[in-house]
Design a protein around this motif. Structure first.
Motif, PDB file in Angstrom:
ATOM      1  N   LEU A  10     -11.008  21.935 -26.393  1.00 39.01           N
ATOM      2  CA  LEU A  10      -9.804  22.638 -25.944  1.00 39.01           C
ATOM      3  C   LEU A  10     -10.144  24.060 -25.520  1.00 39.01           C
ATOM      4  O   LEU A  10      -9.651  24.549 -24.492  1.00 39.01           O
ATOM      5  CB  LEU A  10      -8.767  22.649 -27.064  1.00 39.01           C
ATOM      6  CG  LEU A  10      -7.476  23.431 -26.791  1.00 39.01           C
ATOM      7  CD1 LEU A  10      -6.725  22.841 -25.594  1.00 39.01           C
ATOM      8  CD2 LEU A  10      -6.585  23.453 -28.028  1.00 39.01           C
ATOM      9  N   ALA A  11     -10.977  24.730 -26.296  1.00 35.21           N
ATOM     10  CA  ALA A  11     -11.376  26.098 -25.943  1.00 35.21           C
ATOM     11  C   ALA A  11     -12.059  26.128 -24.577  1.00 35.21           C
ATOM     12  O   ALA A  11     -11.779  27.003 -23.745  1.00 35.21           O
ATOM     13  CB  ALA A  11     -12.302  26.661 -27.015  1.00 35.21           C
ATOM     14  N   GLY A  12     -12.946  25.147 -24.351  1.00 32.46           N
ATOM     15  CA  GLY A  12     -13.613  25.086 -23.045  1.00 32.46           C
ATOM     16  C   GLY A  12     -12.655  24.807 -21.915  1.00 32.46           C
ATOM     17  O   GLY A  12     -12.756  25.405 -20.836  1.00 32.46           O
ATOM     18  N   GLY A  13     -11.698  23.911 -22.139  1.00 34.72           N
ATOM     19  CA  GLY A  13     -10.718  23.607 -21.100  1.00 34.72           C
ATOM     20  C   GLY A  13      -9.811  24.781 -20.797  1.00 34.72           C
ATOM     21  O   GLY A  13      -9.495  25.061 -19.628  1.00 34.72           O
ATOM     22  N   LEU A  14      -9.373  25.490 -21.838  1.00 36.58           N
ATOM     23  CA  LEU A  14      -8.523  26.675 -21.626  1.00 36.58           C
ATOM     24  C   LEU A  14      -9.286  27.772 -20.891  1.00 36.58           C
ATOM     25  O   LEU A  14      -8.711  28.513 -20.084  1.00 36.58           O
ATOM     26  CB  LEU A  14      -8.017  27.187 -22.974  1.00 36.58           C
ATOM     27  CG  LEU A  14      -6.978  26.300 -23.667  1.00 36.58           C
ATOM     28  CD1 LEU A  14      -6.761  26.766 -25.103  1.00 36.58           C
ATOM     29  CD2 LEU A  14      -5.650  26.316 -22.899  1.00 36.58           C
ATOM     30  N   ARG A  15     -10.594  27.876 -21.157  1.00 34.52           N
ATOM     31  CA  ARG A  15     -11.403  28.849 -20.416  1.00 34.52           C
ATOM     32  C   ARG A  15     -11.397  28.528 -18.923  1.00 34.52           C
ATOM     33  O   ARG A  15     -11.225  29.419 -18.087  1.00 34.52           O
ATOM     34  CB  ARG A  15     -12.835  28.847 -20.945  1.00 34.52           C
ATOM     35  CG  ARG A  15     -13.771  29.735 -20.136  1.00 34.52           C
ATOM     36  CD  ARG A  15     -15.228  29.443 -20.441  1.00 34.52           C
ATOM     37  NE  ARG A  15     -16.086  29.970 -19.388  1.00 34.52           N
ATOM     38  CZ  ARG A  15     -17.361  29.663 -19.223  1.00 34.52           C
ATOM     39  NH1 ARG A  15     -17.958  28.816 -20.060  1.00 34.52           N
ATOM     40  NH2 ARG A  15     -18.053  30.177 -18.218  1.00 34.52           N
TER      41      ARG A  15
END
Length: 365
Positions: A10-15
């Protein structure tokens, strides 16, 4: 570990989506769950942890928390160095991503000595990766070389900067040969950088050639990009104009700066008065210098009518520019022209414009 992996992804996608504060929140949560003991118990989480730290460092930097971004990037580099050789993602590829992230934040923090060391390591690593996987890693090496060239320029090493940029250009040419669409814009950008660095080295012919090619590629690409493509064209026109000016092609330089000025005015109308204001001011100042030099050159060669045309263009520039240096250049150029050949210059001015010699110049003087 399923929940932890979901948070990391999720963190990577939000980035990717540019939602950096939310990415930081998710990344911090995932980071807390992957404590120092977890990778020992679950070796498969080592790659996930390294990628999470890279994503988190970029997002912290985007939220302007540069000290934490640097610390997180340094931790990411350390974790990547510890990855096993048989990791599910190549350890050295992740290490290259982490080094790039760290170098970026060191540059923002003005930690230039540390930044240069990281960029030098990154170039060596990417060169090694490019041997085995040129399609994937030669473009990454090209980026790393261009960034290292910035360090060389900053440290006064002009020759090394040019050499690194020339290598970057060659790598991008090879990448364009394989797949033009993603790499032609980068080739144009790096050619423009090469033009600047050659000009700073005093290699003006090479600077003009690189600037010409950069502009030609950018013009072609701008046709497909519409409105978004005009800003890079204006930038490349200014770079080529400066190269031509130093190569004593004053008329060619003036043509570049005039076209850049026109494009920037159009962009400002579309995007608001504040957009591109600095670029417009730079283009007008450079144009005033180029037109002044062109007028002087024409007078040196006895071409008074051509000198009068350059003077007219300079006077017209002052009517549309509020810049003090532009008006000062106009005053100085007109004064020099009259002092050198008062009778011939005034007659040429009258023939060209149908106007009397502009006496306002002398009132300002």
């Amino acid at each position: 570990m399923f929940h932890t992996r979901v948070l990391a992804e999720l963190a990577g996608g939000l980035r990717v989506l540019g939602r950096f504060p939310e990415a930081v929140e998710a990344g911090n949560d995932a980071r807390e769950r992957v404590g120092p003991l977890v990778p020992r118990l679950y070796p498969e989480t080592q790659v996930m942890r390294a990628q999470l730290l890279i994503d988190l460092a970029w997002c912290l930097g985007a939220t302007e928390d540069l000290p934490r971004a640097r610390a997180t990037a340094e931790e990411a580099v350390a974790r990547c160095r510890d990855l096993p050789v048989d990791a599910e993602a190549p350890a050295e590829t992740l290490l290259a991503l982490a080094l790039d992230c760290l170098a970026h934040h060191l540059e923002l923090l003005d930690a230039h000595t540390e930044e240069r060391a990281v960029r030098e390591e990154l170039v060596i690593l990417c060169a090694r990766l490019a041997i085995a996987g040129p399609e994937a890693h030669e473009p990454r090496l090209a980026v790393a070389l261009d960034a290292l060239a910035r360090c060389h320029t900053r440290d006064g090493e002009g020759s090394e900067a040019v050499t690194a940029t020339e290598r970057s250009v060659e790598l991008y040419r090879r990448a364009v040969g394989r797949d033009p669409r993603p790499y032609e814009p980068e080739l144009a950008r790096t050619l423009a950088n090469l033009s600047v660095r050659l000009r700073l080295r005093g290699e003006f012919e090479g600077a003009v050639a690189a600037g010409d090619e950069a502009l030609a590629i950018t013009r072609r690409l701008a046709g497909a990009d519409g409105e978004d493509g005009r800003s890079p064209v204006a930038d490349r026109l200014r770079i080529l104009g400066r190269a031509r000016y130093r190569a004593e092609d004053d008329e060619g330089a003036a043509a570049c700066f005039e076209e850049a000025e026109t494009l920037l005015r159009e962009l400002m109308k579309a995007g608001g008065p504040g957009t591109h204001a600095a670029g417009l001011a730079a283009a007008q100042s450079a144009l005033a210098r180029a037109l002044g030099a062109a007028a002087d050159g024409h007078l040196d060669a006895g071409r008074t009518d051509d000198a009068a045309v350059a003077l007219r263009r300079l006077k017209e520039l002052t009517a549309r520019s509020p810049l003090t240096d532009v008006h000062a250049a106009c005053v100085s150029t007109f004064a020099r022209a009259r002092d050198r050949d008062a009778e011939g210059t005034v007659r040429a001015w009258q023939r060209t414009t149908g106007e009397s010699w502009p006496t306002f110049v002398y009132r300002l003087g």
